[in-house]
Design an enzyme around this catalytic site. Structure first.
Site, PDB file in Angstrom:
ATOM      1  N   ASP A  40     -24.215  -1.785  40.626  1.00 59.32           N
ATOM      2  CA  ASP A  40     -25.285  -1.194  41.424  1.00 59.32           C
ATOM      3  C   ASP A  40     -24.998  -1.380  42.908  1.00 59.32           C
ATOM      4  OD1 ASP A  40     -26.366  -0.804  39.002  1.00 59.32           O
ATOM      5  OD2 ASP A  40     -28.214  -1.952  39.340  1.00 59.32           O
ATOM      6  N   TYR A  67     -22.546   1.115  44.141  1.00 62.37           N
ATOM      7  CA  TYR A  67     -23.218   2.416  44.213  1.00 62.37           C
ATOM      8  C   TYR A  67     -24.068   2.490  45.487  1.00 62.37           C
ATOM      9  CZ  TYR A  67     -26.166   6.366  42.799  1.00 62.37           C
ATOM     10  OH  TYR A  67     -26.829   7.570  42.757  1.00 62.37           O
ATOM     11  N   ASP A  68     -24.821   1.415  45.728  1.00 62.88           N
ATOM     12  CA  ASP A  68     -25.689   1.385  46.909  1.00 62.88           C
ATOM     13  C   ASP A  68     -24.886   1.497  48.196  1.00 62.88           C
ATOM     14  OD1 ASP A  68     -27.812   1.124  45.238  1.00 62.88           O
ATOM     15  OD2 ASP A  68     -28.043  -1.038  45.514  1.00 62.88           O
ATOM     16  N   SER A 109     -43.459  27.743  21.154  1.00 59.24           N
ATOM     17  CA  SER A 109     -43.730  26.448  20.538  1.00 59.24           C
ATOM     18  C   SER A 109     -43.143  26.499  19.124  1.00 59.24           C
ATOM     19  CB  SER A 109     -45.215  26.132  20.563  1.00 59.24           C
ATOM     20  OG  SER A 109     -45.869  26.893  19.601  1.00 59.24           O
ATOM     21  N   LEU A 110     -43.471  25.544  18.280  1.00 55.92           N
ATOM     22  CA  LEU A 110     -42.829  25.475  16.967  1.00 55.92           C
ATOM     23  C   LEU A 110     -43.869  25.375  15.866  1.00 55.92           C
ATOM     24  CD1 LEU A 110     -40.097  22.770  17.660  1.00 55.92           C
ATOM     25  CD2 LEU A 110     -39.656  25.158  17.085  1.00 55.92           C
ATOM     26  N   GLU A 141     -32.340  17.995  15.388  1.00 53.17           N
ATOM     27  CA  GLU A 141     -32.535  17.212  16.619  1.00 53.17           C
ATOM     28  C   GLU A 141     -33.814  16.408  16.490  1.00 53.17           C
ATOM     29  OE1 GLU A 141     -32.936  20.412  19.362  1.00 53.17           O
ATOM     30  OE2 GLU A 141     -30.813  20.952  19.269  1.00 53.17           O
ATOM     31  N   LYS A 186     -37.485  15.472  17.633  1.00 57.47           N
ATOM     32  CA  LYS A 186     -38.563  16.103  18.391  1.00 57.47           C
ATOM     33  C   LYS A 186     -39.184  15.004  19.235  1.00 57.47           C
ATOM     34  CE  LYS A 186     -42.459  19.213  17.970  1.00 57.47           C
ATOM     35  NZ  LYS A 186     -43.445  18.458  18.737  1.00 57.47           N
ATOM     36  N   ASP A 210     -41.419  13.103  21.959  1.00 59.45           N
ATOM     37  CA  ASP A 210     -42.805  13.237  22.401  1.00 59.45           C
ATOM     38  C   ASP A 210     -42.861  13.202  23.928  1.00 59.45           C
ATOM     39  OD1 ASP A 210     -45.505  13.483  22.121  1.00 59.45           O
ATOM     40  OD2 ASP A 210     -45.862  11.345  21.816  1.00 59.45           O
ATOM     41  N   TYR A 255     -32.499  20.736  25.257  1.00 61.83           N
ATOM     42  CA  TYR A 255     -32.396  21.126  23.851  1.00 61.83           C
ATOM     43  C   TYR A 255     -32.129  22.608  23.613  1.00 61.83           C
ATOM     44  CZ  TYR A 255     -37.476  21.908  24.336  1.00 61.83           C
ATOM     45  OH  TYR A 255     -38.717  22.312  24.746  1.00 61.83           O
ATOM     46  N   LYS A 312     -42.375  17.183  10.806  1.00 63.54           N
ATOM     47  CA  LYS A 312     -43.045  16.047  11.442  1.00 63.54           C
ATOM     48  C   LYS A 312     -42.907  14.750  10.637  1.00 63.54           C
ATOM     49  CE  LYS A 312     -45.470  16.678  14.769  1.00 63.54           C
ATOM     50  NZ  LYS A 312     -46.615  17.550  15.084  1.00 63.54           N
ATOM     51  N   CYS A 336     -72.432 -11.763  31.577  1.00 60.35           N
ATOM     52  CA  CYS A 336     -71.018 -11.888  31.225  1.00 60.35           C
ATOM     53  C   CYS A 336     -70.915 -12.770  29.977  1.00 60.35           C
ATOM     54  CB  CYS A 336     -70.248 -12.527  32.376  1.00 60.35           C
ATOM     55  SG  CYS A 336     -68.590 -13.068  31.897  1.00 60.35           S
ATOM     56  N   CYS A 376     -69.350 -16.311  31.141  1.00 57.55           N
ATOM     57  CA  CYS A 376     -69.947 -17.251  32.095  1.00 57.55           C
ATOM     58  C   CYS A 376     -71.428 -16.957  32.364  1.00 57.55           C
ATOM     59  CB  CYS A 376     -69.158 -17.248  33.406  1.00 57.55           C
ATOM     60  SG  CYS A 376     -69.456 -15.777  34.397  1.00 57.55           S
ATOM     61  N   CYS A 402     -68.026  -8.434  35.543  1.00 59.42           N
ATOM     62  CA  CYS A 402     -68.682  -9.716  35.715  1.00 59.42           C
ATOM     63  C   CYS A 402     -68.657  -9.996  37.218  1.00 59.42           C
ATOM     64  CB  CYS A 402     -67.901 -10.787  34.951  1.00 59.42           C
ATOM     65  SG  CYS A 402     -68.250 -12.455  35.530  1.00 59.42           S
ATOM     66  N   CYS A 407     -65.599 -16.931  37.434  1.00 63.06           N
ATOM     67  CA  CYS A 407     -65.745 -16.890  35.969  1.00 63.06           C
ATOM     68  C   CYS A 407     -64.466 -17.422  35.327  1.00 63.06           C
ATOM     69  CB  CYS A 407     -65.997 -15.442  35.544  1.00 63.06           C
ATOM     70  SG  CYS A 407     -65.850 -15.146  33.774  1.00 63.06           S
TER      71      CYS A 407
HETATM   72  S1  IVH Z   1     -37.034  23.722  20.595  1.00 62.09           S
HETATM   73  C1  IVH Z   1     -38.079  27.849  20.406  1.00 62.09           C
HETATM   74  N1  IVH Z   1     -36.182  21.251  20.383  1.00 62.09           N
HETATM   75  O1  IVH Z   1     -41.673  20.557  20.836  1.00 62.09           O
HETATM   76  C2  IVH Z   1     -37.969  26.428  20.207  1.00 62.09           C
HETATM   77  N2  IVH Z   1     -38.420  21.610  21.059  1.00 62.09           N
HETATM   78  O2  IVH Z   1     -43.852  22.828  19.746  1.00 62.09           O
HETATM   79  C3  IVH Z   1     -38.853  25.664  21.063  1.00 62.09           C
HETATM   80  N3  IVH Z   1     -39.658  19.557  21.549  1.00 62.09           N
HETATM   81  O3  IVH Z   1     -43.095  22.115  23.474  1.00 62.09           O
HETATM   82  C4  IVH Z   1     -38.508  24.329  21.354  1.00 62.09           C
HETATM   83  N4  IVH Z   1     -38.031  18.150  21.126  1.00 62.09           N
HETATM   84  O4  IVH Z   1     -41.263  20.610  24.175  1.00 62.09           O
HETATM   85  C5  IVH Z   1     -37.217  22.049  20.674  1.00 62.09           C
HETATM   86  N5  IVH Z   1     -35.274  19.122  20.194  1.00 62.09           N
HETATM   87  C6  IVH Z   1     -36.312  19.914  20.481  1.00 62.09           C
HETATM   88  C7  IVH Z   1     -37.555  19.398  20.900  1.00 62.09           C
HETATM   89  C8  IVH Z   1     -38.599  20.295  21.172  1.00 62.09           C
HETATM   90  C9  IVH Z   1     -39.284  18.275  21.515  1.00 62.09           C
HETATM   91  C10 IVH Z   1     -41.010  20.034  21.923  1.00 62.09           C
HETATM   92  C11 IVH Z   1     -40.986  21.149  22.917  1.00 62.09           C
HETATM   93  C12 IVH Z   1     -42.086  22.090  22.548  1.00 62.09           C
HETATM   94  C13 IVH Z   1     -42.584  21.534  21.274  1.00 62.09           C
HETATM   95  C14 IVH Z   1     -42.606  22.620  20.240  1.00 62.09           C
END
Ligand code: IVH
Length: 682
Positions: free
Chosen positions: A35, A38-39, A84-85, A115, A117, A119, A226, A315, A419, A422, A437, A442
């Site tokens: 580090d 790097y700095d 979305s999925l 892959e 998923k 959070d 992704y 899931k 409280c 106390c 409190c 306390c």
């Molecule tokens: S693919 C068309 N890959 O999951 C495909 N999504 O409901 C769309 N997420 O909001 C996304 N890991 O943010 C994909 N390896 C992954 C993911 C991923 C997390 C999230 C993504 C999206 C939600 C899908």
């Protein structure tokens, strides 16, 4: 450097080196240099750019956090919607998804990419001519928020990529907070009396949606790419897997746990492996994503509504359990907050038995309609305390009782709420969700304050945990934080404590001595001022430079510090106005705890930003003289070697610090070299 080509070349060289090391550290998790090295490179580049501002470019590694806060985020129209999925939850449902796509394609797709998923939250990054120009949230899929300034602070996102990349392209991925970062953020928020983030997704979203990028920069966010959204002007690979390999080669961070698999059975195997192993991951994943690998097949399968047919989220079972909430009790926090928590019938959730869970405040309990006697859903997320998600209303018998905090703490003798620790009066501040409190003395508060003061993120006195701080308080040895520094005069009494030996007492006293050297920001945080967490403490330390200047600050002065609003300012004023706090701070100072912020006002001094550790005997001066000289030139002196140490000054008969400095690659100076550096020897 006189010659302007030389200057340009050096700047370019430094940028290339820094980008390379950044990539090694943040994308590959495999740094090549320390580090400190790097700095040093970073500092040289910063100095050159300051000297030659016309050579500054937005993609310079110095420019990740530069921007001032924005008023509001702009809107970005996504050229291609962010989908979305659909979800599946078990083997049968996955089979159903597979059967549908085989039917639509008229043949069996042979390759799938699996892959995690993660959070976090979906983000799209647009690059034009190799430069990151827009980073946006998903929003409603068609329009998102422009959060470019904030995303630039995430070190694993390249600000620029090779000229070989397509002239215009967009990548998509997940921005997330690793578990440890999430837990730390929530700990700090709990201490500040702020509502906790329910899950890493909310925490990541809250972090990137900060109007002040300096706050985002402090959160340990990361991003895995992704998918490739679109690319113009240059052909890209025909499969998802190769596309990811290609993006990796351009410098993007792609999850190393992704796999290319050949059959739906293998997909099921991948899922089962991670159902069992998910807790070992450094990030929170709520399932896997299964994608058909061939882009041509993806195209043929197309989308339904906002969901692609070619991908599905499989899931993981939730780490949740259902149990009875037996009772709601109240604990008293360090700043006097009265915190309700649930006492549960013990239940095993993901291999851990849960007996208690957090209930943030009364308003939250009401909103979720949680009642005493309810069957409730409890959940573990990251490393935080388990939480009560909500009641299972269908299991109600009619015997459940609604919760009222004031009723719960009603003291029959005193005929008023009190409280629970106390019996002092309780107060509610305007605009706040919490009751407090009112008694600063306390015992529950004082105990918590001592524990907080000594904790890791604060002045970090190792060996004093919850247990020992409680014992020290109850035995009357430590009645406030300043008493800690008097413990050395009470060694006899210390040794009488159960389990305390000569050696452990010695270690404790040593740790207490060492805690005097912590940076100012840690001390400010350690004081436990309401609403002042780690991040705010850093801002205050930078701005005021010493405890005295902070204590004397006016309301106006406090409000000029970025991201300090009236609530925090008033809380700081109230803290320093209290006589008891004034006395404690004076006693801390008398004991030698009064750090100055290293950088404040020291810029321009020759040793500014350089950290020294001295070991062994010096011939030409005493240790304290040497320290004073370093400080006079803007440097700082610490007692321990860390990655931040710039130099170890090794006198005669050096101790174990020498080996540690060697192990960390820290530069060592002989006394002679040290004197030269101070400019005292030609
Ligand atoms: S693919 C068309 N890959 O999951 C495909 N999504 O409901 C769309 N997420 O909001 C996304 N890991 O943010 C994909 N390896 C992954 C993911 C991923 C997390 C999230 C993504 C999206 C939600 C899908």
């Amino acid at each position: 450097m006189e010659n302007s080509t030389q200057v340009t070349e050096r700047i370019e060289q430094l940028r290339a080196q820094l980008n390379h090391h950044n990539y090694r550290y943040y994308v590959l998790d495999d740094p090549e240099i320390s580090d400190a090295e790097y700095d040093t490179l970073m500092r040289e580049l910063e100095q050159m750019e300051a000297e030659y501002p016309s050579l500054l470019t937005p993609d310079s590694p110095t420019q990740r956090v530069g921007a001032a806060p924005v008023e509001a985020f702009g809107v970005v129209e996504h050229p291609l919607p962010l989908l979305s999925l659909g979800n599946v939850f078990d083997r049968e449902e996955l089979g159903g998804w597979y059967t549908r796509i085989v039917k639509l394609l008229g043949e069996q797709p042979s390759n799938f990419v699996c892959e995690h998923k993660i959070d976090g939250l979906a983000v799209a990054l647009t690059y034009v001519d190799g430069q990151l120009i827009i980073g946006a949230t998903r929003g409603d899929g068609l329009r998102g928020e422009n959060i470019t300034q904030n995303l630039r602070t995430i070190r694993s996102i390249p600000l620029s990529v090779s000229k070989e990349a397509p002239p215009r392209f967009e990548v998509r991925g997940e921005v997330f907070l690793p578990r440890t970062g999430f837990a730390k953020l929530n700990r700090e928020r709990a201490e500040e009396g702020l509502p906790l983030f329910a899950n890493p997704r909310n925490a990541a979203a809250g972090s990137v949606r900060q109007l002040d990028p300096r706050i985002t920069a402090k959160r340990p966010l990361d991003m895995y790419i992704y998918m490739l959204g679109y690319a113009e002007g240059r052909p890209t690979p025909p499969t998802h897997w190769e596309g990811m390999e290609y993006l990796k080669s351009l410098g993007f961070k792609v999850n190393p746990n992704s796999r290319l698999l050949n059959s739906i059975e293998e997909v099921e195997g991948y899922y089962q492996t991670w159902v069992n192993e998910r807790e070992s991951l450094s990030y929170e994943a709520d399932g896997i994503v299964v994608k058909v690998d061939s882009l041509e097949w993806q195209e043929r399968l197309g989308d339904v509504g906002r969901e692609p047919r070619w991908a599905v989220a499989y899931k993981f079972p939730a780490i949740q359990g259902i149990t009875r909430l037996k009772e709601i009790r109240i604990s008293v926090g360090r700043t006097g907050t009265l915190n309700p928590y649930a006492v549960l019938e013990p239940v095993a959730v993901g291999g851990v038995t849960i007996k208690q869970a957090a209930l943030h405040n009364e308003a939250d309990i009401r909103r979720k309609d949680i009642r005493k006697g309810d069957m409730v859903v409890v959940q573990r997320a990251g490393e935080v305390i388990p939480q009560v998600v909500g009641p299972v209303v269908s299991k109600r018998t009619g015997e459940e009782k609604e919760f009222s905090l004031l009723e719960a703490i009603f003291d029959k003798e005193k005929e008023r709420p009190a409280c629970p620790e106390c019996q002092a009066e309780v107060v509610k501040l305007e605009g706040e969700a919490m009751y407090y409190c009112s008694n600063a003395a306390c015992p529950a508060q004082v105990k918590e304050r001592i524990e907080h003061f000594t904790s890791r993120g604060a002045v970090d006195i190792r060996g004093i945990g919850e247990n020992l701080s409680s014992i020290l308080f109850e035995q009357g040895l430590v009645k406030d934080i300043a008493d800690l520094y008097d413990l050395k005069k009470k060694k006899g009494q210390l040794l009488k404590l159960e389990g305390m030996r000569e050696k452990s007492a010695g270690n404790l006293l040593k740790a207490i001595e060492e805690s005097k050297d912590r940076p100012l920001s840690r001390l400010i945080f350690a004081l436990g001022i309401r609403h002042v967490g780690g991040e705010t403490a850093e801002l205050l330390a930078k701005h005021f430079g010493s405890i005295d200047r902070l204590a004397e600050a006016s309301r106006e002065g406090l409000l000029t510090v970025p991201s300090i609003g009236p609530k925090i300012a008033d809380s700081i004023l109230a803290f320093f106005r209290q006589e008891e706090n004034k006395r404690i701070i004076q006693r801390l100072k008398d004991a030698g705890v009064s750090p100055e912020e290293e950088e404040a006002g020291l810029e321009g001094l020759p040793l500014a930003g350089q950290e020294f550790v001295i070991t062994g005997r010096l011939d030409t001066s005493s240790r304290s003289e040497a320290e004073a000289r370093i400080k006079a030139l803007g440097g700082t002196v610490k007692s321990d070697i860390t990655r931040k140490t710039t130099y170890l000054v090794a006198g005669a008969e050096p101790g174990s610090k020498l080996a540690r400095a060697r192990a960390l690659g820290i530069k060592q100076l002989t006394e002679e070299e040290f004197l030269k550096l101070l400019g005292e020897k030609a």
